[in-house]
Motif scaffolding. Structure first.
Motif, PDB file in Angstrom:
ATOM      1  N   ASP A   1      -1.207  -0.550  13.726  1.00 36.63           N
ATOM      2  CA  ASP A   1      -2.523  -0.756  14.000  1.00 36.63           C
ATOM      3  C   ASP A   1      -3.289  -1.756  13.197  1.00 36.63           C
ATOM      4  OD1 ASP A   1      -2.526   1.360  15.904  1.00 36.63           O
ATOM      5  OD2 ASP A   1      -3.338   2.836  14.423  1.00 36.63           O
ATOM      6  N   ASP A   2      -2.959  -1.558  11.860  1.00 36.66           N
ATOM      7  CA  ASP A   2      -3.824  -2.558  10.700  1.00 36.66           C
ATOM      8  C   ASP A   2      -2.593  -3.073   9.946  1.00 36.66           C
ATOM      9  OD1 ASP A   2      -6.498  -2.464  11.638  1.00 36.66           O
ATOM     10  OD2 ASP A   2      -6.323  -0.185  10.801  1.00 36.66           O
ATOM     11  N   PRO A   3      -2.473  -4.323   9.614  1.00 38.63           N
ATOM     12  CA  PRO A   3      -1.649  -4.670   8.573  1.00 38.63           C
ATOM     13  C   PRO A   3      -1.370  -4.112   7.400  1.00 38.63           C
ATOM     14  CG  PRO A   3      -2.549  -6.511   9.788  1.00 38.63           C
ATOM     15  CD  PRO A   3      -3.329  -5.328  10.326  1.00 38.63           C
ATOM     16  N   LYS A   4      -0.243  -3.879   6.832  1.00 40.06           N
ATOM     17  CA  LYS A   4      -0.009  -3.124   5.461  1.00 40.06           C
ATOM     18  C   LYS A   4      -0.233  -4.552   4.584  1.00 40.06           C
ATOM     19  CE  LYS A   4       0.776   0.573   7.747  1.00 40.06           C
ATOM     20  NZ  LYS A   4      -0.297   1.497   7.818  1.00 40.06           N
ATOM     21  N   VAL A   5      -1.334  -4.627   3.731  1.00 47.17           N
ATOM     22  CA  VAL A   5      -1.615  -5.578   3.155  1.00 47.17           C
ATOM     23  C   VAL A   5      -1.318  -5.492   1.531  1.00 47.17           C
ATOM     24  CG1 VAL A   5      -3.640  -6.947   2.378  1.00 47.17           C
ATOM     25  CG2 VAL A   5      -3.765  -5.971   4.596  1.00 47.17           C
ATOM     26  N   ASN A   6      -0.431  -6.650   1.223  1.00 49.42           N
ATOM     27  CA  ASN A   6       0.049  -6.895  -0.216  1.00 49.42           C
ATOM     28  C   ASN A   6       0.801  -5.685  -1.015  1.00 49.42           C
ATOM     29  OD1 ASN A   6      -0.975  -9.228  -0.225  1.00 49.42           O
ATOM     30  ND2 ASN A   6      -3.294  -8.707  -0.594  1.00 49.42           N
ATOM     31  N   ASN A   7       0.375  -4.610  -1.085  1.00 48.88           N
ATOM     32  CA  ASN A   7       1.015  -3.483  -1.792  1.00 48.88           C
ATOM     33  C   ASN A   7       1.537  -2.456  -0.778  1.00 48.88           C
ATOM     34  OD1 ASN A   7       0.592  -4.966  -4.276  1.00 48.88           O
ATOM     35  ND2 ASN A   7      -1.753  -3.945  -3.942  1.00 48.88           N
ATOM     36  N   TRP A   8       2.828  -2.298  -0.676  1.00 50.17           N
ATOM     37  CA  TRP A   8       3.401  -1.341   0.432  1.00 50.17           C
ATOM     38  C   TRP A   8       4.722  -1.201  -0.102  1.00 50.17           C
ATOM     39  CZ3 TRP A   8       7.569  -3.985   2.207  1.00 50.17           C
ATOM     40  CH2 TRP A   8       7.387  -5.561   2.424  1.00 50.17           C
ATOM     41  N   ILE A   9       5.335  -0.084   0.346  1.00 48.57           N
ATOM     42  CA  ILE A   9       6.556   0.209   0.113  1.00 48.57           C
ATOM     43  C   ILE A   9       7.243   0.771   1.676  1.00 48.57           C
ATOM     44  CG2 ILE A   9       8.585   1.916  -0.889  1.00 48.57           C
ATOM     45  CD1 ILE A   9       6.496   2.148  -3.361  1.00 48.57           C
ATOM     46  N   ILE A  10       8.336   0.337   1.892  1.00 52.04           N
ATOM     47  CA  ILE A  10       9.051   0.992   3.281  1.00 52.04           C
ATOM     48  C   ILE A  10      10.251   1.619   2.897  1.00 52.04           C
ATOM     49  CG2 ILE A  10      10.039   0.223   5.436  1.00 52.04           C
ATOM     50  CD1 ILE A  10       8.236  -2.112   5.338  1.00 52.04           C
ATOM     51  N   SER A  11      10.433   2.873   3.043  1.00 51.63           N
ATOM     52  CA  SER A  11      11.746   3.619   2.678  1.00 51.63           C
ATOM     53  C   SER A  11      12.652   3.693   3.941  1.00 51.63           C
ATOM     54  CB  SER A  11      11.493   4.844   1.989  1.00 51.63           C
ATOM     55  OG  SER A  11      10.719   4.720   0.713  1.00 51.63           O
ATOM     56  N   ILE A  12      13.763   3.300   4.055  1.00 48.76           N
ATOM     57  CA  ILE A  12      14.627   3.243   5.383  1.00 48.76           C
ATOM     58  C   ILE A  12      15.589   4.396   5.138  1.00 48.76           C
ATOM     59  CG2 ILE A  12      16.039   2.051   6.956  1.00 48.76           C
ATOM     60  CD1 ILE A  12      14.467  -0.291   5.842  1.00 48.76           C
ATOM     61  N   TYR A  13      15.689   5.697   6.067  1.00 48.71           N
ATOM     62  CA  TYR A  13      16.741   6.397   6.040  1.00 48.71           C
ATOM     63  C   TYR A  13      17.612   6.362   6.977  1.00 48.71           C
ATOM     64  CZ  TYR A  13      13.646   8.652   2.602  1.00 48.71           C
ATOM     65  OH  TYR A  13      12.825   9.097   1.431  1.00 48.71           O
ATOM     66  N   ASN A  14      18.750   5.749   6.883  1.00 47.73           N
ATOM     67  CA  ASN A  14      19.771   5.357   7.929  1.00 47.73           C
ATOM     68  C   ASN A  14      20.794   6.647   8.207  1.00 47.73           C
ATOM     69  OD1 ASN A  14      21.393   4.301   9.567  1.00 47.73           O
ATOM     70  ND2 ASN A  14      21.627   2.449   8.613  1.00 47.73           N
ATOM     71  N   ASN A  15      20.511   7.304   9.191  1.00 48.15           N
ATOM     72  CA  ASN A  15      21.288   8.477   9.442  1.00 48.15           C
ATOM     73  C   ASN A  15      21.861   8.152  10.877  1.00 48.15           C
ATOM     74  OD1 ASN A  15      20.459  10.229   7.302  1.00 48.15           O
ATOM     75  ND2 ASN A  15      18.690  10.303   8.398  1.00 48.15           N
ATOM     76  N   LEU A  16      22.185   6.962  11.324  1.00 47.15           N
ATOM     77  CA  LEU A  16      22.870   6.150  12.192  1.00 47.15           C
ATOM     78  C   LEU A  16      24.451   6.557  12.227  1.00 47.15           C
ATOM     79  CD1 LEU A  16      21.036   3.169  13.027  1.00 47.15           C
ATOM     80  CD2 LEU A  16      20.996   5.261  14.381  1.00 47.15           C
ATOM     81  N   SER A  17      25.207   7.205  13.444  1.00 51.15           N
ATOM     82  CA  SER A  17      26.494   7.127  13.448  1.00 51.15           C
ATOM     83  C   SER A  17      27.051   5.781  13.914  1.00 51.15           C
ATOM     84  CB  SER A  17      27.044   8.452  14.501  1.00 51.15           C
ATOM     85  OG  SER A  17      26.762   9.515  13.650  1.00 51.15           O
TER      86      SER A  17
END
Length: 223
Positions: A53-69
């Motif tokens: 909805d609104d950009p995540k500005v400057n300070n952010w963390i994206i954690s990716i949990y890859n549970n794909l087969s």
């Protein structure tokens, strides 16, 4: 409302939070969404795009949990492209290969330098021991972990505001699918990150690995 778009000029469709294919959770500082495996089998011309909805500005963390087969193929992979909102051409690209090599590639694209590969590991490049994380801060720049350790640290990008995340798994639509089961989860933190334990995840990972090494050395001496 956050939407997922299938980017296809000839056939444009939209999935909303009400779709059974999309699970989302939002708080003041976090946003979590989960994509099922079939969404990761799109090709690069038709990625699944999660638009904030609104950009995540400057300070952010994206954690990716890859549970794909993944299918056991050299071409099996998941491509994650973290993008600024248009008209900016800046993006961060992660390539997680799903075959036995678990090859991991991190690239960035900026208006000034163009597309540049910043990190590549062709053997055991990423791990499911912890989340793959991508973080940015005004002072520290861009950092990336591979699920075990930091692999890219303090890369200056002159700021980066996350507008959307693209996900796909095939270079061409005619290629075989990359995945056959599971899901991939994204946890996005922004704002006052110190309110969340995930803010300290890179430090926790380093301390955890260091503690394991010390324990093994101590155990070896005793025996």
């Amino acid at each position: 409302m956050v939407s997922i778009f299938f980017q296809n000029p000839s056939s444009f469709s939209q999935l909303t939070n009400d779709s059974q294919d999309l699970q989302t959770t939002k708080t003041n500082i976090s946003e979590i969404f989960v994509l099922p495996f079939n969404d990761t089998n799109n090709d690069r011309r038709n990625p699944v795009e999660y638009v904030f909805d609104d950009p995540k500005v400057n300070n952010w963390i994206i954690s990716i949990y890859n549970n794909l087969s993944y299918y056991n193929s050299n071409d099996s992979k998941t491509i994650i492209k973290i993008k600024e909102a248009p008209p900016s051409e800046k993006f961060i690209e992660l390539m997680l290969f799903g075959d036995q090599t678990k090859r991991f590639i991190v690239s960035v694209n900026t208006n000034e330098t163009g597309y540049m590969r910043m990190y590549e590991n062709n053997q055991n490049g990423w791990s499911t021991d912890g989340p793959v994380t991508v973080s940015h801060a005004n002072v520290q720049g861009l950092s990336v972990t591979n699920g075990k350790r930091i692999v890219l640290d303090k890369l200056g990008l002159n700021g980066f505001d996350v507008g959307s995340i693209d996900v796909y798994g095939k270079d061409e639509s005619s290629m075989p699918n990359s995945t056959y089961g599971g899901s991939i989860q994204f946890e996005v933190l922004s704002g006052n990150l110190s309110e969340s334990i995930l803010y300290y995840m890179p430090l926790v990972m380093i301390v955890g690995v260091g503690g394991t090494v010390i324990f093994l050395l101590f155990w070896k001496k005793r025996n």
